[in-house]
Write an enzyme that holds these catalytic residues in place. Structure first.
Site, short mmCIF file in Angstrom:
data_model
loop_
_atom_site.label_atom_id
_atom_site.label_comp_id
_atom_site.label_asym_id
_atom_site.label_seq_id
_atom_site.Cartn_x
_atom_site.Cartn_y
_atom_site.Cartn_z
N ASP A 198 0.84 -1.19 0.00
CA ASP A 198 0.00 0.00 0.00
C ASP A 198 0.88 1.25 0.00
OD1 ASP A 198 -2.81 0.93 0.33
OD2 ASP A 198 -2.03 1.84 2.16
N GLU A 248 15.68 -14.29 -0.22
CA GLU A 248 16.18 -15.22 0.78
C GLU A 248 15.23 -16.43 0.89
OE1 GLU A 248 16.89 -13.04 4.50
OE2 GLU A 248 16.24 -14.89 5.52
#
Ligand code: GLC
Length: 542
Positions: A198, A248
């Protein structure tokens, strides 16, 4: 193609008139049938719901209104089984005034560590009764509210670029960044496939919080145009960090994670910076949302988007509808309560146009049903903070959030499992009976079938992948382009492997750019003709 689920309006499993996570789970087979690749869930975190969840009081839980973490896990497991990816809506620019850290900040003294997590500042004027600067809130009114200090006296002010119930985080405080790192990991550990971010051009403000150069423009547009409050260079470091966190997780299990940002910035060039290779994977391209139904405008915005994205490694992320905008059926037609035939024909054509473009398509729930905007909601049911904060002038965002109609002849149209008479949180108009999913699925001429057929072809035909787009010479008012390889022959016969998409923005028929029968069209489309307000796709059939 990602399908935006506005959770409170999708499907209600508990009978309280508000959609919930179990409702989303129940709707997954419907979405699978439609052909979605993934869903983006609007915020379901604990929240006082001043901005329907975009005021987050706790980032790592589910509001009881929508379910609980166990239900969330069931939903993601069910989606995984169906091959549907799940994206969460994360809100890093601001939180709720009920967030524990903001409560602590209010209870703490000016200059404290607790206040440092937000933007607290002394007011101007002899008694500090003027806001610290002239910034406007995106929802109308000043971007500052004054607090009452512990001793009962009027005190400092805090910054909120949206509603006063949504205090902005101070991203210059490392604790804030660390906290969000933990939030990302919390949800990634629970198996989500990524995040819709957002207000992704927000977060950082100019460190001195100086006056905006053009406060009138900020107030008039209610858009992120104040150059001191938005699009600060430091925000890119955050996206690089978030991307690294995603990578990751991907390195651990090989599963891709996606970051898509809500990025409203002044130019397409600024926009492209957000999708550089080590930053966000995608950023919404909103110009089609504001484009009027006009061939030249569409061609210009599509061309610019593709030009600016080229070289970033990303693809354009197309949006025709979302939970903040008037729905296409109404936007492109006359705003009558029942929608309009012309608006519907244009919205169907726009859908085929979007699905033929290279890049990602985001579809907002109900778009696949051709739902019109509900334009005649009575004032007393409107919940959008913009309505309240603009002195009841801007009726913008409730009409596209009316709960979905699923079945039957009368409200609640299967939306809520509640007993007869259970009331959806926003009233559904009687004419929603024409749009129920039950009926849409049974009628091959429905919006639903157009979207489903378009999506099926999009996943099957390599021409509709991320490859090139070449514009065709078309008469005024008509847009045409070829996807994939393959020139058009002069006699109008399509050769090679290309797919042609053409859209007639006018109302009178025009000769089709290809002579054969279309593979798919948004309305009746005889060979050789492209009727008004119609889009069609052709591939080589010789
Ligand atoms: C985004 C959301 C909108 C929300 C605002 C504040 O623009 O799409 O619904 O009100 O952010 O969080």
């Amino acid at each position: 193609m990602i399908y935006q689920v506005y959770v409170r309006s999708f499907l209600d499993s508990t009978g309280d008139g508000i959609g919930d996570l179990a409702g989303v789970r129940a709707g997954l087979p419907y979405l699978k049938k439609l052909g979605v690749d993934g869903i983006w869930l609007s915020p379901f975190y604990p929240s006082p719901q001043h901005d329907h969840g975009y005021d987050v009081a706790g980032y790592c839980d589910v509001d009881p209104l929508f379910g609980d973490l166990a239900e969330f896990d069931l939903l993601t497991a069910a989606a995984r089984r169906l091959g549907i990816r799940v994206l969460l809506d994360i809100v890093p620019n601001h939180c709720s005034d009920q967030h524990p850290w903001f409560r602590q900040a209010l209870a703490s003294a000016p200059g404290s560590r607790e206040r440092g997590r937000f933007h607290f500042a002394d007011g101007r004027g002899p008694d500090g009764s003027e806001p610290p600067n002239n910034w406007h809130s995106m929802f109308g009114g000043p971007a500052w509210s004054r607090v009452t200090e512990a001793d009962g006296r009027p005190g400092q002010w805090y910054l909120h670029m949206f509603a006063p119930e949504q205090p902005d985080w101070n991203w210059r405080t490392p604790e804030v960044a660390d906290e969000f790192d933990q939030v990302l990991r919390f949800w990634l550990d629970r198996g989500v496939d990524g995040f819709r971010i957002d207000v992704a051009a927000g977060l950082f403000k100019h460190p001195e919080l100086p006056d905006s150069p053009d406060p009138e423009a900020d107030a008039r547009t209610r858009d992120s145009v104040n150059p001191l409050a938005w699009n600060q260079p430091e925000v890119h470091d955050v996206w690089r960090n978030w991307r690294a966190v995603c990578e990751e997780y991907t390195a651990r299990d090989g599963r891709e994670r996606l970051l898509v940002g809500e990025v409203s910035v002044p130019t397409a060039r600024d926009h492209a910076l957000y999708v550089r290779p080590a930053e966000l994977h995608q950023a919404f391209f909103f110009d089609l949302l504001s484009a009027p139904w006009n061939a030249d405008v569409f061609r210009k915005v599509i061309g610019e988007a593709m030009q600016d994205i080229a070289g970033t490694g990303s693809t354009v992320t197309w949006v025709l509808n979302n939970h903040d905008q008037v729905r296409t059926v109404t936007r492109y037609g006359e705003p009558t309560p029942e929608g309009s035939g012309l608006g519907a024909a244009r919205a169907r054509a726009a859908a085929l146009l979007m699905l033929a473009l290279p890049g990602a398509a985001y579809i907002y729930q109900g778009e696949e049903l051709g739902l019109p905007e509900v334009v005649d909601l009575p004032d007393d049911v409107l919940t959008d903070p913009i309505f309240r904060r603009t002195g009841s002038r801007a009726r913008i965002r409730d009409g596209c959030r009316v709960p979905l109609p699923w079945s039957g002849q009368a409200s609640p149209f299967g939306f809520t499992s509640g007993a007869e008479g259970a009331r959806p949180w926003l009233p559904q108009p009687d004419y929603f009976a024409e749009y129920v999913t039950e009926r849409a699925l049974a009628d091959t001429r429905s919006f639903w079938h157009l979207y489903r057929d378009g999506l099926q072809l999009r996943s099957r035909l390599p021409q509709l992948g991320d490859g090139p787009l070449e514009w065709l010479d078309t008469p005024p008012g008509v847009l045409g382009f070829v996807r994939g390889a393959g020139p058009l022959r002069g006699d109008g016969l399509l050769r090679g492997d290309g797919l042609v998409c053409a859209v007639n923005f006018g109302t009178a028929p025009t000769p089709a750019p290809v002579s054969g029968t279309p593979l798919l069209a948004s309305g009746p489309c005889p060979a050789g003709v492209l009727p008004g307000s119609t889009a069609a796709w052709w591939i080589n059939d010789s």
